[in-house]
Design an enzyme around this catalytic site. Structure first.
Site, PDB file in Angstrom:
ATOM      1  N   ASP A  99       0.817  -1.216   0.000  1.00  0.00           N
ATOM      2  CA  ASP A  99       0.000   0.000   0.000  1.00  0.00           C
ATOM      3  C   ASP A  99       0.850   1.265   0.000  1.00  0.00           C
ATOM      4  O   ASP A  99       2.006   1.264   0.437  1.00  0.00           O
ATOM      5  CB  ASP A  99      -0.901   0.025   1.236  1.00  0.00           C
ATOM      6  CG  ASP A  99      -2.090  -0.900   1.097  1.00  0.00           C
ATOM      7  OD1 ASP A  99      -2.133  -1.665   0.118  1.00  0.00           O
ATOM      8  OD2 ASP A  99      -2.976  -0.872   1.977  1.00  0.00           O
ATOM      9  N   HIS A 251       3.648  -2.637   3.131  1.00  0.00           N
ATOM     10  CA  HIS A 251       3.749  -1.257   2.651  1.00  0.00           C
ATOM     11  C   HIS A 251       5.091  -1.050   1.965  1.00  0.00           C
ATOM     12  O   HIS A 251       6.126  -1.519   2.449  1.00  0.00           O
ATOM     13  CB  HIS A 251       3.604  -0.257   3.804  1.00  0.00           C
ATOM     14  CG  HIS A 251       2.290  -0.331   4.498  1.00  0.00           C
ATOM     15  ND1 HIS A 251       1.998  -1.285   5.473  1.00  0.00           N
ATOM     16  CD2 HIS A 251       1.151   0.417   4.359  1.00  0.00           C
ATOM     17  CE1 HIS A 251       0.757  -1.106   5.902  1.00  0.00           C
ATOM     18  NE2 HIS A 251       0.222  -0.084   5.243  1.00  0.00           N
TER      19      HIS A 251
END
Length: 732
Positions: A99, A251
């Site tokens: 993300d 991430h």
């Protein structure tokens, strides 16, 4: 001699009744340049600073409206076409998702590890980051990874309207289209978690997202790498139990991700040895690809967006360098002005009238005048009050308002009027020089008044035989209005502090046309006043330096001049000044390579004038542009603090300059407003001058309208003379 005629206006009855005035190109271009720069900065701030981001996160709510099969189902939620389905990844299939990227530091490292182990993943990119780093998005697609949307600005969509949701999706797709030429049907809401965390706030958003054609992808395995718990802990949390399939949340942006990269280098080979495959989501679900190629106008629109964002970044990088340069120049100039002005003040106090024996012989005062009927009587009467013997020569340069007749009607001893056809100020001054009776010649403007001591103070430096010219202290006489007060600040602080500095450096660039004195024996060898430039005073001063003469400043030789009282007149005057200064610098550019005493101006003066009078004002708008940028995009407090710091430094210089000139400090109250409004006008004027110079345009002399409101010495205004009937006939 041919005299240009005034172009007639349109005949009565012409369409519209009057000629339409068009905005001059040389005015339009600088405005467009400033608007373009500001637009680029705003675009950069919009993409980089997430100005529309909403960082509120919705607290948990009830789950009454969420179907139970969604709460108990898998991490892939399909609400397209009114469906309410969920899907899970098959056993021994692991879908790694990343993300908040792409990030220029960590995304390439993540991609390198994935490539090393022939693994695929899904990258949920934000529009802001995809717009800034399109090459990384293209690399993801080229290496077989899947892309999903993560909104443009990363807000919690539970707080947003449907219009805002649509905007976040469309802008995210626009960035993706421009970066990789595709659209995607995958979406992950910011701040999402597991499927069983869906509640009555987020579920309606999920339904709406599905109605727009998107699969909503959450996760069922959270590595919590954003907490930076250590490599081993990230690996443990990202490893599914038994042989279960999983969608793992990680991430590749948002901070230091070195633990994530190292954890991948451990997790991938370990799970591959256990028989796991690392697939895209659609590969793991045996579903059609989430990517759709984009063609036609939509593709070009996306590419244009990326080009604009990249241009905004590149231009901003250049502007930041320019800001550093102008910051150094501004602070350096202020420091030099304060230091060298103090040196000049001490030198004057110590030296006093130490130029040599007092200069007591008569001098010639030249007053070139063109349509100065409202001012000329004040000017001449002020010279008659001089405590130094003067010969006054008024050169009427083809006036059409009776200027010459007004002076002749005064019938004053020692005052002569010379008439000539309109030929310009340099020609008028040269005509006066040819008729002057004395070697020392004082030059002034027809709208200026002298104090009784001005001429005496102005000529004393000529006791030094090396002095060829002397600059006086020009001051604004009509400073009661706001625009007059701003010019008063500029004259006292900018011009006169500058002249003190340049006097110490022995490279005075300009003898002001309002009050200056010359040796005629110095002017004659250089050809007198030249009309090669629009700044004949700067031109002749530079020529005197190159001829080896010294040019000094006489601070007590005060002259009161009528400054422009309207923005249009001020614009015309400063446009001519700045353009003429550029012309003079270019004309005398060879002074830089000249040797000997005459080369001092080229080695010191010309670079200083170029930096402080041309380059610095040209770059100065960056201070205000970045002020606007910082206020809008942050950090607001630091930006305002820095601007106030620069203003405080300017105020210190202004107070010191006013103290040196023994001026009241009251006008400085308007200085903050001057910095906000007045300087912007000067920026555009200088930029317009630059464009005129670069395009080879020609600029004519402009005549400013005068009111005759400058008082004579002592503050008593001269009664304005009523023009007799016969002179009115002459004017017509």
């Amino acid at each position: 001699m041919a005299v240009p005629t005034r172009r007639r206006g349109p005949a009565k009855g012409a369409r519209g009744g009057s000629r339409r005035r068009r905005l001059p190109l040389r005015l339009l271009l600088p405005v467009l340049v400033l608007v373009a720069m500001t637009a680029m900065l705003l675009l950069r701030g919009y993409v980089h600073s997430e100005i529309l981001a909403d960082h509120r996160v919705q607290p948990p709510a009830a789950t009454d409206k969420v179907p139970q099969k969604i709460l108990d189902g898998g991490p892939v939620i399909d609400t397209r076409g009114g469906r309410t389905d969920s899907m899970s990844v098959p056993d021994r299939r692991l879908v790694l998702t990343f993300d908040d990227g792409p990030d220029p530091t960590w995304t390439p490292k993540v991609l390198d590890v994935l490539k090393k182990y022939d693994a695929h993943a899904v990258f949920f990119v934000t529009g802001t980051m995809a717009s800034r780093y399109p090459d990384l998005v293209r690399r993801m697609v080229d290496e077989g990874h899947e892309i999903g949307l993560h909104t443009f600005n990363h807000p919690d969509l539970s707080y947003q309207s449907k219009d805002r949701i649509d905007w976040e999706l469309s802008q995210n797709q626009l960035a993706l289209t421009g970066a990789a030429g595709i659209r995607t049907s995958l979406f992950r809401p910011p701040y999402s978690s597991f499927a069983d965390a869906m509640d009555d706030k987020s579920w309606p958003v999920t339904e709406y997202i599905g109605s727009r054609g998107y699969l909503t992808v959450v996760n069922n395995t959270d590595s919590e790498d954003w907490k930076k718990p250590g490599v081993a802990e990230i690996v443990r949390r990202a490893t599914p139990r038994g042989d279960k399939g999983a969608i793992v949340l990680m991430h590749d942006s948002g901070g230091d991700r070195h633990q994530t990269v190292r954890a991948l280098d451990t997790l991938l080979p370990d799970l591959q040895r256990r028989g796991y495959e690392f697939d895209n989501l659609t590969e793991a679900l045996d579903a059609p690809s989430a990517h759709t190629p984009v063609t036609g106008a939509a593709l070009w629109k996306g590419k244009a967006w990326i080009v604009l964002v990249q241009a905004a970044d590149d231009i901003t990088d250049v502007l930041v360098v320019g800001l550093a340069v102008i910051g150094t120049l501004v602070i350096g100039r202020f420091g030099l002005m304060l230091l060298l002005s103090a040196v000049h003040a001490r030198r004057v106090r110590r030296k006093g009238a130490g130029w040599g024996p007092p200069v007591t012989g008569p001098v010639s005062v030249l007053v070139p005048a063109y349509n100065e009927a409202k001012c000329i009587e004040n000017t001449v009467r002020s010279l008659m009050l001089s405590d130094h013997p003067v010969e006054v020569i008024v050169i009427d340069d083809g006036s059409t308002d009776g200027t010459a007749r007004i002076v002749e009607a005064m019938n004053l001893p020692g005052v002569r009027v010379i008439r000539q056809l309109n030929a310009g100020k340099p020609a008028a001054l040269n005509r006066g020089l040819a008729n002057a009776s004395h070697d020392i010649v004082v030059m002034m403007d027809g709208d200026t008044v002298f104090e009784p001591t001005t001429v005496r103070e102005l000529v004393q430096p000529f006791a030094d035989p090396k002095v060829g010219a002397v600059a006086g202290n020009a001051k604004v006489g009509n400073k009661d209005s706001l625009i007059g007060a701003w010019q008063h600040i500029e004259y006292v602080m900018g011009f006169n502090l500058d002249r003190r500095m340049y006097d110490v450096l022995r490279c005075m660039p300009t003898i002001p046309g309002a009050v200056g004195a010359f040796r005629r024996s110095a002017l004659t060898p250089i050809g007198g006043m030249s009309d090669d430039t629009l700044a004949e005073d700067t031109d002749v001063t530079m020529a005197l330096h190159r001829a080896g003469w010294r040019v000094v400043y006489a601070e007590n030789a005060r002259a009161w001049t009528e400054a422009p009282e309207s923005v249009q007149q001020l614009w015309s005057q400063r446009y001519r000044w700045s353009y003429g200064t550029m012309q003079a610098i270019w004309k005398h550019r060879r002074a830089v390579i000249e040797k000997g005493p005459s080369g001092r101006f080229g080695r010191v003066g010309l670079p200083f004038v170029s930096l402080f009078m041309v380059v610095a004002p040209l770059l100065a708008p960056l201070i205000d542009i970045f002020l606007l940028y910082g206020v809008v995009f942050g950090p607001t407090e630091k930006t305002i603090g820095a601007w106030l710091g620069v203003l405080a430094l300017q105020l210190v210089c202004a107070v010191y300059a006013f103290a040196l000139d023994r001026e009241r400090l009251t006008p400085l109250i308007s200085m903050p407003l001057q910095q906000i409004l007045y300087r912007q006008l000067m920026y555009v004027v200088l930029l317009q001058s630059w464009i005129t110079a670069l395009t080879g345009g020609r600029l004519r002399w402009q005549k400013l309208r005068r009111t005759g409101g400058v008082a004579t010495p002592g503050g008593v205004p001269t009664q304005r003379r009523r023009v007799p009937q016969e002179e009115q006939e002459y004017v017509r």
